[in-house]
Design a protein around this motif. Sequence first.
Motif, PDB file in Angstrom:
ATOM      1  N   THR A  59       0.829  -1.204   0.000  1.00 26.29           N
ATOM      2  CA  THR A  59       0.000   0.000   0.000  1.00 26.29           C
ATOM      3  C   THR A  59       0.857   1.246   0.000  1.00 26.29           C
ATOM      4  O   THR A  59       1.886   1.328   0.672  1.00 26.29           O
ATOM      5  CB  THR A  59      -0.943   0.020   1.214  1.00 26.29           C
ATOM      6  OG1 THR A  59      -1.751   1.212   1.160  1.00 26.29           O
ATOM      7  CG2 THR A  59      -0.182   0.000   2.518  1.00 26.29           C
ATOM      8  N   GLN A  60       0.447   2.236  -0.769  1.00 26.84           N
ATOM      9  CA  GLN A  60       1.116   3.534  -0.818  1.00 26.84           C
ATOM     10  C   GLN A  60       0.276   4.600  -0.114  1.00 26.84           C
ATOM     11  O   GLN A  60       0.694   5.761  -0.032  1.00 26.84           O
ATOM     12  CB  GLN A  60       1.334   3.972  -2.270  1.00 26.84           C
ATOM     13  CG  GLN A  60       1.989   2.920  -3.148  1.00 26.84           C
ATOM     14  CD  GLN A  60       3.438   2.675  -2.777  1.00 26.84           C
ATOM     15  OE1 GLN A  60       4.308   3.479  -3.071  1.00 26.84           O
ATOM     16  NE2 GLN A  60       3.704   1.548  -2.126  1.00 26.84           N
ATOM     17  N   SER A  61      -0.891   4.202   0.382  1.00 20.79           N
ATOM     18  CA  SER A  61      -1.818   5.169   0.977  1.00 20.79           C
ATOM     19  C   SER A  61      -2.252   4.765   2.382  1.00 20.79           C
ATOM     20  O   SER A  61      -3.314   5.181   2.847  1.00 20.79           O
ATOM     21  CB  SER A  61      -3.049   5.338   0.080  1.00 20.79           C
ATOM     22  OG  SER A  61      -3.713   4.088  -0.105  1.00 20.79           O
ATOM     23  N   ILE A  92      -0.930   9.876  -1.693  1.00 18.79           N
ATOM     24  CA  ILE A  92      -0.195   8.846  -0.963  1.00 18.79           C
ATOM     25  C   ILE A  92      -0.113   9.201   0.519  1.00 18.79           C
ATOM     26  O   ILE A  92      -0.520  10.294   0.938  1.00 18.79           O
ATOM     27  CB  ILE A  92       1.233   8.678  -1.524  1.00 18.79           C
ATOM     28  CG1 ILE A  92       2.001  10.000  -1.415  1.00 18.79           C
ATOM     29  CG2 ILE A  92       1.194   8.184  -2.961  1.00 18.79           C
ATOM     30  CD1 ILE A  92       3.477   9.899  -1.762  1.00 18.79           C
ATOM     31  N   PHE A  94       3.083   8.606   3.033  1.00 18.40           N
ATOM     32  CA  PHE A  94       4.420   8.105   3.330  1.00 18.40           C
ATOM     33  C   PHE A  94       4.898   8.637   4.679  1.00 18.40           C
ATOM     34  O   PHE A  94       4.408   9.651   5.179  1.00 18.40           O
ATOM     35  CB  PHE A  94       5.411   8.552   2.248  1.00 18.40           C
ATOM     36  CG  PHE A  94       5.382   7.713   0.995  1.00 18.40           C
ATOM     37  CD1 PHE A  94       4.396   6.769   0.770  1.00 18.40           C
ATOM     38  CD2 PHE A  94       6.364   7.879   0.028  1.00 18.40           C
ATOM     39  CE1 PHE A  94       4.375   6.006  -0.383  1.00 18.40           C
ATOM     40  CE2 PHE A  94       6.366   7.119  -1.134  1.00 18.40           C
ATOM     41  CZ  PHE A  94       5.364   6.179  -1.344  1.00 18.40           C
ATOM     42  N   GLU A 101       2.443  11.560  -5.126  1.00 26.70           N
ATOM     43  CA  GLU A 101       3.306  10.929  -6.122  1.00 26.70           C
ATOM     44  C   GLU A 101       2.995  11.563  -7.465  1.00 26.70           C
ATOM     45  O   GLU A 101       1.832  11.597  -7.898  1.00 26.70           O
ATOM     46  CB  GLU A 101       3.058   9.424  -6.193  1.00 26.70           C
ATOM     47  CG  GLU A 101       3.870   8.727  -7.284  1.00 26.70           C
ATOM     48  CD  GLU A 101       3.559   7.239  -7.409  1.00 26.70           C
ATOM     49  OE1 GLU A 101       3.442   6.754  -8.563  1.00 26.70           O
ATOM     50  OE2 GLU A 101       3.429   6.579  -6.367  1.00 26.70           O
ATOM     51  N   TYR A 124       9.270   8.509 -10.911  1.00 27.55           N
ATOM     52  CA  TYR A 124       8.374   8.648  -9.762  1.00 27.55           C
ATOM     53  C   TYR A 124       8.915   9.777  -8.885  1.00 27.55           C
ATOM     54  O   TYR A 124       9.996   9.665  -8.304  1.00 27.55           O
ATOM     55  CB  TYR A 124       8.328   7.363  -8.947  1.00 27.55           C
ATOM     56  CG  TYR A 124       7.959   6.117  -9.717  1.00 27.55           C
ATOM     57  CD1 TYR A 124       6.667   5.596  -9.671  1.00 27.55           C
ATOM     58  CD2 TYR A 124       8.915   5.437 -10.483  1.00 27.55           C
ATOM     59  CE1 TYR A 124       6.331   4.440 -10.360  1.00 27.55           C
ATOM     60  CE2 TYR A 124       8.586   4.280 -11.176  1.00 27.55           C
ATOM     61  CZ  TYR A 124       7.299   3.793 -11.122  1.00 27.55           C
ATOM     62  OH  TYR A 124       6.981   2.646 -11.805  1.00 27.55           O
ATOM     63  N   TYR A 126       8.324  12.491  -5.626  1.00 29.71           N
ATOM     64  CA  TYR A 126       7.589  12.623  -4.367  1.00 29.71           C
ATOM     65  C   TYR A 126       7.936  13.964  -3.722  1.00 29.71           C
ATOM     66  O   TYR A 126       8.755  14.029  -2.791  1.00 29.71           O
ATOM     67  CB  TYR A 126       7.942  11.468  -3.431  1.00 29.71           C
ATOM     68  CG  TYR A 126       7.630  10.111  -4.015  1.00 29.71           C
ATOM     69  CD1 TYR A 126       6.354   9.554  -3.923  1.00 29.71           C
ATOM     70  CD2 TYR A 126       8.619   9.383  -4.686  1.00 29.71           C
ATOM     71  CE1 TYR A 126       6.066   8.311  -4.471  1.00 29.71           C
ATOM     72  CE2 TYR A 126       8.337   8.142  -5.242  1.00 29.71           C
ATOM     73  CZ  TYR A 126       7.069   7.617  -5.128  1.00 29.71           C
ATOM     74  OH  TYR A 126       6.792   6.389  -5.689  1.00 29.71           O
ATOM     75  N   THR A 281       9.383  -0.427   3.939  1.00 30.61           N
ATOM     76  CA  THR A 281       8.451   0.696   3.785  1.00 30.61           C
ATOM     77  C   THR A 281       8.691   1.858   4.732  1.00 30.61           C
ATOM     78  O   THR A 281       8.209   2.964   4.480  1.00 30.61           O
ATOM     79  CB  THR A 281       7.005   0.210   3.995  1.00 30.61           C
ATOM     80  OG1 THR A 281       6.867  -0.273   5.352  1.00 30.61           O
ATOM     81  CG2 THR A 281       6.643  -0.899   3.023  1.00 30.61           C
ATOM     82  N   TRP A 304       1.577  -3.182   5.908  1.00 32.32           N
ATOM     83  CA  TRP A 304       1.425  -2.518   4.613  1.00 32.32           C
ATOM     84  C   TRP A 304       1.634  -3.476   3.437  1.00 32.32           C
ATOM     85  O   TRP A 304       1.320  -3.125   2.302  1.00 32.32           O
ATOM     86  CB  TRP A 304       2.418  -1.365   4.502  1.00 32.32           C
ATOM     87  CG  TRP A 304       1.961  -0.128   5.207  1.00 32.32           C
ATOM     88  CD1 TRP A 304       0.911  -0.011   6.070  1.00 32.32           C
ATOM     89  CD2 TRP A 304       2.538   1.180   5.104  1.00 32.32           C
ATOM     90  NE1 TRP A 304       0.800   1.278   6.527  1.00 32.32           N
ATOM     91  CE2 TRP A 304       1.781   2.028   5.944  1.00 32.32           C
ATOM     92  CE3 TRP A 304       3.607   1.703   4.408  1.00 32.32           C
ATOM     93  CZ2 TRP A 304       2.070   3.388   6.089  1.00 32.32           C
ATOM     94  CZ3 TRP A 304       3.900   3.051   4.556  1.00 32.32           C
ATOM     95  CH2 TRP A 304       3.143   3.889   5.373  1.00 32.32           C
TER      96      TRP A 304
END
Length: 323
Positions: A59-61, A92, A94, A101, A124, A126, A281, A304
């Motif tokens: 997961t990125q969120s 996102i 992080f 992103e 990509y 950020y 992560t 995650w």
Amino acid sequence: MKKTILSVAALLAVGVGSASAADLPAKVYTKAPPIVAFDPWDIAFGAAVMSDYVFRGVTQSNHKPSVTAYFEPRYNVTKDLQLYVGTSFESISFANRAAAEVDIYGGIRPTFGAFAFDFGVWGYLYPGGSCVDSNANGSATQCGVGSFPISLLNQNAMKKDVSFYEGYAKVTWTANDMFAFGANEFYSPNFLNTGAWGNYASVTGKFTAPTSVFGSSGVGMYVSGEYGRQWFGSTDAFYGPIKLADYNTWNIGVGFTYKVFTLDLRYSDTDLSKGNCNAFTSDFTASGNTAWTPINQTGVGSNWCGSTFIAKLSADVTLGALK
């Protein structure tokens, strides 16, 4: 007089018969086909909302809803060769509090019969991140001179900037109207700016239901899945250095289409342990003290990288389709 009429009638009969016979195979004299203007330029664009933004099983969120949108100009050199560039963004969550992103990509898509290829580079970005350091004490530390890092209670660390790029190659074989199979390869010399190289390979499959299944409703359906493996090298000194754990990931789902809309319902999972997931992560929600691994000395574990369900509603269209 009668003989003259009969002769004319006979000639007309022969003439009509000859013309009809000549028409059967092909006309000898025809007009040139109309010239259809070919516009090589097109633009694809779309947006989506999803219950979870999952990238290669992770997961990125923070398992929360996410939104995305993209814009992709295309140039068709021929009907079998397309050049493209594009940009997209995703919301996102992080550990370094990056704002979003932002992706920038471009490549070439040649087609040879039933085989469609795609070669390109994907960046990509950020923006808006902050330095996260487990040793933060209000002064500049290993995040860099002049940086004043924030600290997480679970002692995880993350760089301010985790932007990176990948080169990729894809191929899709469309066996028939119902079945398509693909293979993908992605490589980055510095994945997520960890200092570790990353290599991802996967195979895909898709079954598209015949249009007769839903009659004249205009609704379509498909079933698709992917199985992939992610390999990593060793990180730089900021993260250890450590050899990040390789892992397998897979997903399977069903989708329903109507005009420009697609509803995709999908299950995703990996074989990463909670400890190795945390090391990869820098999950700011990771907790506990039992997820010990050689690369996760704090013992905190992250969920995650575990199994999750994703519902995604998207709309996609091309400018050419609107004309």
